[in-house]
Design a protein around this motif. Structure first.
Motif, mmCIF file in Angstrom:
data_model
loop_
_atom_site.group_PDB
_atom_site.id
_atom_site.type_symbol
_atom_site.label_atom_id
_atom_site.label_comp_id
_atom_site.label_asym_id
_atom_site.label_seq_id
_atom_site.Cartn_x
_atom_site.Cartn_y
_atom_site.Cartn_z
ATOM 1 N N ASP A 70 2.872 8.749 -12.824
ATOM 2 C CA ASP A 70 3.975 8.128 -13.227
ATOM 3 C C ASP A 70 4.339 6.825 -12.475
ATOM 4 O OD1 ASP A 70 4.314 10.466 -15.106
ATOM 5 O OD2 ASP A 70 5.620 11.552 -13.597
ATOM 6 N N THR A 71 4.216 6.562 -11.279
ATOM 7 C CA THR A 71 4.646 5.410 -10.685
ATOM 8 C C THR A 71 3.477 4.366 -11.051
ATOM 9 O OG1 THR A 71 5.404 6.780 -8.695
ATOM 10 C CG2 THR A 71 4.913 4.413 -8.440
ATOM 11 N N LEU A 72 2.553 4.402 -11.286
ATOM 12 C CA LEU A 72 1.595 3.444 -11.656
ATOM 13 C C LEU A 72 1.943 2.997 -13.217
ATOM 14 C CD1 LEU A 72 -2.022 4.933 -10.630
ATOM 15 C CD2 LEU A 72 -0.785 3.021 -9.529
ATOM 16 N N MET A 73 2.483 4.089 -13.830
ATOM 17 C CA MET A 73 2.750 3.428 -15.413
ATOM 18 C C MET A 73 4.094 2.780 -15.390
ATOM 19 S SD MET A 73 0.407 4.487 -17.435
ATOM 20 C CE MET A 73 1.216 4.099 -18.876
ATOM 21 N N GLN A 74 5.110 2.981 -14.408
ATOM 22 C CA GLN A 74 6.440 2.426 -14.367
ATOM 23 C C GLN A 74 6.347 1.330 -13.762
ATOM 24 O OE1 GLN A 74 8.713 5.591 -12.920
ATOM 25 N NE2 GLN A 74 8.530 7.057 -14.534
ATOM 26 N N TYR A 75 5.369 0.813 -12.727
ATOM 27 C CA TYR A 75 5.240 -0.376 -12.069
ATOM 28 C C TYR A 75 5.007 -1.617 -13.016
ATOM 29 C CZ TYR A 75 3.993 -3.399 -8.068
ATOM 30 O OH TYR A 75 4.009 -4.412 -7.326
ATOM 31 N N ARG A 76 5.635 -2.636 -12.667
ATOM 32 C CA ARG A 76 5.392 -3.632 -13.295
ATOM 33 C C ARG A 76 4.273 -4.666 -13.176
ATOM 34 N NH1 ARG A 76 8.878 -5.054 -17.630
ATOM 35 N NH2 ARG A 76 8.953 -7.224 -17.258
ATOM 36 N N TRP A 77 3.624 -4.506 -12.270
ATOM 37 C CA TRP A 77 2.203 -5.156 -11.742
ATOM 38 C C TRP A 77 2.149 -6.558 -11.799
ATOM 39 C CZ3 TRP A 77 -0.580 -2.062 -9.347
ATOM 40 C CH2 TRP A 77 -0.405 -0.673 -9.474
ATOM 41 N N PRO A 78 3.108 -7.280 -10.843
ATOM 42 C CA PRO A 78 3.310 -8.720 -10.849
ATOM 43 C C PRO A 78 1.807 -9.441 -10.564
ATOM 44 C CG PRO A 78 4.291 -7.603 -9.024
ATOM 45 C CD PRO A 78 3.739 -6.775 -9.911
ATOM 46 N N GLY A 79 0.818 -8.741 -9.748
ATOM 47 C CA GLY A 79 -0.464 -9.239 -9.422
ATOM 48 C C GLY A 79 -1.643 -8.775 -10.544
ATOM 49 N N ASN A 80 -0.865 -7.979 -11.730
ATOM 50 C CA ASN A 80 -2.008 -7.548 -12.571
ATOM 51 C C ASN A 80 -3.182 -6.982 -12.349
ATOM 52 O OD1 ASN A 80 -0.586 -8.929 -15.017
ATOM 53 N ND2 ASN A 80 -0.856 -10.797 -13.820
ATOM 54 N N VAL A 81 -4.319 -6.979 -12.917
ATOM 55 C CA VAL A 81 -5.515 -6.401 -12.462
ATOM 56 C C VAL A 81 -5.915 -6.423 -11.152
ATOM 57 C CG1 VAL A 81 -7.766 -5.479 -13.188
ATOM 58 C CG2 VAL A 81 -6.384 -6.402 -14.952
ATOM 59 N N ARG A 82 -5.959 -7.377 -10.612
ATOM 60 C CA ARG A 82 -6.245 -7.560 -9.029
ATOM 61 C C ARG A 82 -5.440 -6.865 -8.302
ATOM 62 N NH1 ARG A 82 -5.366 -12.841 -8.694
ATOM 63 N NH2 ARG A 82 -7.600 -13.488 -9.453
ATOM 64 N N GLU A 83 -4.037 -6.891 -8.396
ATOM 65 C CA GLU A 83 -3.154 -5.829 -7.472
ATOM 66 C C GLU A 83 -3.432 -4.390 -7.616
ATOM 67 O OE1 GLU A 83 1.498 -5.149 -6.718
ATOM 68 O OE2 GLU A 83 0.861 -6.065 -8.646
ATOM 69 N N LEU A 84 -3.732 -4.107 -8.872
ATOM 70 C CA LEU A 84 -4.163 -2.713 -9.208
ATOM 71 C C LEU A 84 -5.153 -2.135 -8.542
ATOM 72 C CD1 LEU A 84 -3.723 0.017 -10.434
ATOM 73 C CD2 LEU A 84 -4.802 -0.849 -12.662
ATOM 74 N N LYS A 85 -6.585 -3.102 -8.703
ATOM 75 C CA LYS A 85 -7.662 -2.941 -7.734
ATOM 76 C C LYS A 85 -7.238 -2.759 -6.331
ATOM 77 C CE LYS A 85 -12.029 -5.002 -6.890
ATOM 78 N NZ LYS A 85 -13.060 -6.037 -7.170
ATOM 79 N N ASN A 86 -6.584 -3.686 -5.921
ATOM 80 C CA ASN A 86 -6.423 -3.592 -4.363
ATOM 81 C C ASN A 86 -5.717 -2.396 -3.990
ATOM 82 O OD1 ASN A 86 -7.762 -5.920 -4.168
ATOM 83 N ND2 ASN A 86 -6.053 -7.436 -4.115
ATOM 84 N N VAL A 87 -4.548 -2.026 -4.749
ATOM 85 C CA VAL A 87 -3.965 -0.488 -4.766
ATOM 86 C C VAL A 87 -4.634 0.506 -4.473
ATOM 87 C CG1 VAL A 87 -2.044 0.828 -5.564
ATOM 88 C CG2 VAL A 87 -1.485 -1.612 -5.255
ATOM 89 N N VAL A 88 -5.544 0.454 -5.468
ATOM 90 C CA VAL A 88 -6.426 1.980 -5.546
ATOM 91 C C VAL A 88 -7.556 1.984 -4.290
ATOM 92 C CG1 VAL A 88 -8.271 3.109 -6.883
ATOM 93 C CG2 VAL A 88 -6.305 1.809 -8.181
ATOM 94 N N GLU A 89 -7.838 0.775 -4.128
ATOM 95 C CA GLU A 89 -8.801 0.713 -2.764
ATOM 96 C C GLU A 89 -8.031 1.133 -1.611
ATOM 97 O OE1 GLU A 89 -11.911 -2.370 -0.606
ATOM 98 O OE2 GLU A 89 -10.527 -3.157 -2.162
ATOM 99 N N SER A 90 -6.759 0.544 -1.355
ATOM 100 C CA SER A 90 -6.099 0.980 -0.364
ATOM 101 C C SER A 90 -5.540 2.474 -0.300
ATOM 102 C CB SER A 90 -4.901 0.103 -0.174
ATOM 103 O OG SER A 90 -4.019 0.799 0.724
ATOM 104 N N ALA A 91 -5.567 3.149 -1.524
ATOM 105 C CA ALA A 91 -5.048 4.532 -1.627
ATOM 106 C C ALA A 91 -6.290 5.338 -1.318
ATOM 107 C CB ALA A 91 -4.504 4.732 -3.070
#
Length: 674
Positions: A563-584
Motif C-alpha cells: 500500500d505504501t509503495l502504491m501511495q508514494y509519489r516516487w520523485p526519483g522514479n524507477v531509479r529510486e524504486l530500484k534503490n529502495v527495493v535493494e535497501s529493503a
C-alpha cells in the motif's frame, strides 16, 4: 668418416648415437647432456667427445670417479680407435665406424672389461654376446637424409627428368589433400594411402608421440601407433625401438636393409626367423621438434624400397608435420571461437535483460510501440523524461531492436564533463593536444562507428560543442582535438534529456537548429506517478533481481508495504524504486519486506510543490467530464501546448487528445482551470 657410439647399460646394448663433426658430445648425469648416464658413479658433467682434425677425442672433465677406455683410466685426452670401449661406472660405450660390424658373430665381449669384469662370469658374458646378436642386431642403415630433394632446390633440377615431374605432381595433389583433412584419422589415411601408392612397401603405420606431454628424450617406446595399413595378406608389426629412437634422436629419415628383429616384422625366412628386406623410417617434424614418424617396410623380395622411396616418404612426413600443426591451430581457434560465442551470447542475454522495459500500463505500451516503429530506421531520436525514468533503457531497446544490434552501443553523459573534456570524449584528441594527452584517443563517435551513440543530458552541452555536434549530425567529417585529419563515422544518435528543450530554445540557451535535428522523433518516457499500475511489477522484478544477487530468499512484501509503495509519489522514479527495493532486501529480517524496511524520501516530485503536498484536499463537487477537462487543460499548459508530449503524459493517442480538445473547446489562451 661416419662414427658412432654403441651404448650399453648393464648387460644389454641399448642405443646408437651418431657423432656429428663440429658438434661436441657431452656425457654425464645431468639431463642437459647429450648422453645421460643414470649411474651414481657418474658426475653431472663427466666427459666429452669432440673431433680434432680427423680423429675423435674423449676428454675427462675432472670427474670424481674417472673415465676408462678399454679398462684403463684416462689421465689425459685420448684419441679413439674403432672398437674402443669407454666405461663410466657401469655404463659402457663402444666407438665404431660401421654399425653393422659392431657385433661380429665370432666375437665376445670387449677384450679388456676393466675392474667391472669381475661382476660377470665368462660364460655369462658369452651368452650375453649371443643374446645381443640374436635379438638386438642393428639393421644395416644404407641411406640417411635430413632434407628431401623434393623440398630443397638443387642445381640439377632441370635435368631431373619426367619422373621427378610426375612425383612432384603427386606430392602437390597429396599436399592439398593433407591440408584439407578435417581431423587426424583422415590425415593419417591420406598420408598412408599416398606413400603406399608411390613406394615399394606392403606394410606401414603412422606413429605419434603423446600430445600435450613434453618428453625430453623420446624413444621408440614412447610412440603410439595411430594408424596402420597393410596389404590384405599382411599384419602390421611395430617398428623396433632401435630404429625409432635413432630416427627421433637424430631427426633423419633412414633406409635400412636386412632387418632381423623378431619383435618387429612380418615375414619368415627358411629357418622360420622373422625378417624384412627393407625398412623406411621418416620423422614427422615441425620447428625442429619430432612429433612422430612414418614407418614402412617390405617383407617380400618383389618389393624393395629404394632411396627415391625414402625421399618421397620424408616429403610426405614433412607435409604431415605442417598439417598436424594446422589441425592443432584450427582446433585451438575452434575452441576459442566457441568460448567467445558462448560469452557473446551470455553478454547479449545480460544486455537484453538490462535493456528489458518492465511495464504493462497504457503509457508504457505506447512507448514500446514507438520503439518498434522507430528502431528499424536510422532516424535520430530524442528521449524525454524526468531523471530516473529509464531513458537509457529505452535507448538500449532502440539499439538492440535495430539492424545495428550487433554493432557497438556507446553511452556518454554530457553533464558529467567540462566543455573541453566533453569535446575530447566526443571527437577524440591527438597526442600532445593538451596537457596530459600522452597518446591519441579515439572519441565516442569513432568508437560507435556503424553502431549507436546515446548522449544523455544533451541539454548540458555548451553552445560551441552544440555547433560542432550539429555538423557531425548533418554528415560532415570532424577533426580530433589538436588534429587536422578528417574523420567520418556512420553513427545513429539517440539523445536524452530531462529538460524542456523547447523552453531552452526560446530562452536562447539551446540551439534551435540542433533541437529540430534531434527531435525528428520524440519519445516521452512517463514518470512513475503517471504509471502507478507498473509499480508492483517493478517492485517484484527488483525483488527477484536482488534476491539472486545478494543471496536472500525473501518471498514478497507485506500488504502494508505494498500500500505504501502504491501511495508514494516516487520523485526519483524507477531509479529510486530500484534503490529502495535493494535497501529493503538488505535490511529485511523476516520472510517478507515490511513497511519499516522501506526507506522513502520526503522530496517533492518534479511537478509538485511542497505546499501542494502538505495541503489537505478540499472536496468540490465536479463531474467526471469537468475533472477530465481541467486535467487535460492543465497538462497542455504544463507542456506549452505540445500535444505529443501532453498525449504521452495523459496516456492517450494524439488523435484522441485532438477530439477531447474540440469537445471541451479548449484553447491555448484559455484561463487556468480551477
Amino acid at each position: 668418416m661416419l662414427a658412432y657410439l654403441i651404448i650399453r647399460e648393464g648387460t644389454k646394448w641399448t642405443d646408437v648415437y651418431r657423432l656429428v663433426p663440429g658438434q661436441a658430445v657431452t656425457i654425464g648425469r645431468a639431463p642437459t647432456n647429450h648422453v645421460v648416464v643414470k649411474d651414481e658413479r657418474c658426475s653431472r658433467n663427466h666427459a666429452e667427445i669432440f673431433l680434432s682434425g680427423d680423429h675423435w677425442i674423449v676428454r675427462d672433465l675432472d670427474s670424481r670417479n674417472g673415465t676408462f677406455v678399454d679398462g684403463d683410466r684416462m689421465e689425459e685426452d685420448f684419441t679413439l680407435k674403432p672398437e674402443d670401449v669407454i666405461r663410466i661406472g657401469g655404463f659402457q660405450m663402444k666407438y665404431v665406424h660401421d654399425v653393422s660390424k659392431a657385433f661380429p658373430e665370432s666375437s665376445g665381449p670387449p677384450a679388456k672389461a676393466g675392474p667391472h669384469a669381475d661382476t660377470l662370469k665368462g660364460g655369462d658374458l658369452a651368452n650375453d654376446s649371443e643374446s645381443i646378436f640374436a635379438n638386438d642386431f642393428p639393421p644395416q642403415i644404407t641411406h640417411r637424409t635430413y632434407k628431401t630433394k623434393y623440398l630443397t632446390p638443387h642445381d640439377n633440377d632441370e635435368d631431373s627428368g619426367v619422373s621427378t615431374g610426375r612425383v612432384a605432381t603427386v606430392l602437390c595433389r597429396l599436399g592439398f589433400q593433407l591440408a584439407r583433412a578435417e581431423d587426424l584419422p583422415q590425415l593419417a589415411d591420406v598420408a598412408l594411402t599416398g606413400v603406399f601408392n608411390e613406394t615399394h612397401v606392403n606394410a606401414g603405420a603412422l606413429l605419434l608421440l603423446p600430445r600435450d606431454i613434453l618428453i625430453e628424450r623420446p624413444s621408440g617406446d614412447d610412440l603410439e601407433v595411430f594408424a596402420a595399413k597393410t596389404t590384405p595378406d599382411e599384419t602390421y608389426h611395430r617398428v623396433s625401438d632401435f630404429l625409432a629412437t635413432t630416427v627421433m634422436c637424430e631427426g633423419e629419415a633412414i633406409l635400412a636393409r636386412n632387418v632381423m628383429d623378431d619383435s618387429v616384422l612380418g615375414g619368415r625366412d627358411s629357418q622360420g626367423d622373422i625378417y624384412a628386406s627393407s625398412v623406411i623410417c621418416a620423422p614427422i617434424r615441425r620447428d625442429d621438434r619430432v612429433l612422430g614418424l612414418i614407418h614402412l617396410y617390405s617383407t617380400t623380395e618383389d618389393l624393395v624400397p629404394d632411396p627415391d622411396d625414402l625421399e618421397f616418404t620424408l616429403t610426405v612426413a614433412e607435409n604431415v608435420g605442417v598439417a598436424l600443426e594446422n589441425l592443432s591451430q584450427r582446433a585451438t581457434l575452434a575452441n576459442n571461437l566457441s568460448h567467445i560465442q558462448v560469452e557473446n551470447i551470455q553478454l547479449r542475454e545480460r544486455l537484453a535483460v538490462e535493456s528489458e522495459i518492465i511495464g504493462d500500463s497504457p503509457a508504457m505500451r505506447k512507448v514500446e510501440r514507438e520503439i518498434a516503429n522507430v528502431a528499424p530506421s536510422r532516424t535520430t531520436v530524442l528521449i524525454c523524461g524526468e531523471s530516473g525514468v529509464g531513458k537509457e533503457l529505452v535507448a538500449r531497446a532502440l539499439h538492440y531492436s535495430s539492424p545495428r544490434r550487433k554493432r557497438p552501443f556507446v553511452c556518454l553523459n554530457c553533464a558529467a564533463l567540462s566543455e573541453s573534456l566533453l569535446e575530447s570524449e566526443l571527437f577524440g584528441h591527438e597526442k600532445g593536444a593538451f596537457t596530459g594527452a600522452t597518446d591519441r584517443k579515439v572519441g565516442k563517435f569513432e568508437a560507435a562507428n556503424t553502431g549507436t551513440l546515446m548522449l544523455d543530458e544533451i541539454g548540458e552541452m555548451s553552445p560551441s560543442i552544440q555547433a560542432k555536434f550539429l555538423r557531425v549530425l548533418e554528415g560532415h567529417p570532424f577533426e580530433r582535438v589538436g588534429g587536422s585529419e578528417q574523420v567520418t563515422a556512420d553513427v545513429r544518435v539517440i539523445a536524452a534529456t530531462n529538460r524542456d528543450l523547447e523552453k531552452e530554445v526560446a530562452e536562447g540557451v539551446f540551439r534551435s537548429d540542433l533541437y529540430y535535428r534531434l527531435a525528428v522523433v520524440e519519445i516521452d518516457v512517463p514518470a512513475m506517478r503517471k504509471r502507478p499500475g507498473d509499480i508492483l511489477l517493478l517492485a517484484d522484478h527488483f525483488l527477484r533481481k536482488f534476491n539472486e544477487e545478494i543471496g536472500r530468499r525473501l518471498r514478497g512484501y507485506t500488504q502494508e508495504a505494498l500500500d505504501t509503495l502504491m501511495q508514494y509519489r516516487w520523485p526519483g522514479n524507477v531509479r529510486e524504486l530500484k534503490n529502495v527495493v535493494e535497501s529493503a532486501v538488505v535490511r529485511a529480517r523476516g520472510d517478507y519486506i515490511d513497511l519499516e524496511d522501506l526507506r522513502l524520501s520526503k522530496l517533492a516530485t518534479a511537478g509538485d510543490s511542497e505546499h501542494e503536498l502538505d495541503k489537505p484536499e478540499e472536496y468540490e463537487p465536479r463531474s467526471i467530464a469537468d475533472v477530465e477537462r481541467i486535467h487535460i487543460l492543465s497538462t497542455l499548459r504544463a507542456t506549452g501546448w505540445n500535444k505529443s508530449r501532453a498525449a504521452g503524459i495523459l496516456g492517450i493517442e494524439r488523435s484522441t487528445l485532438d477530439r477531447k480538445i474540440r469537445r471541451y473547446e479548449l484553447t491555448e489562451h484559455q484561463s487556468a482551470p480551477r
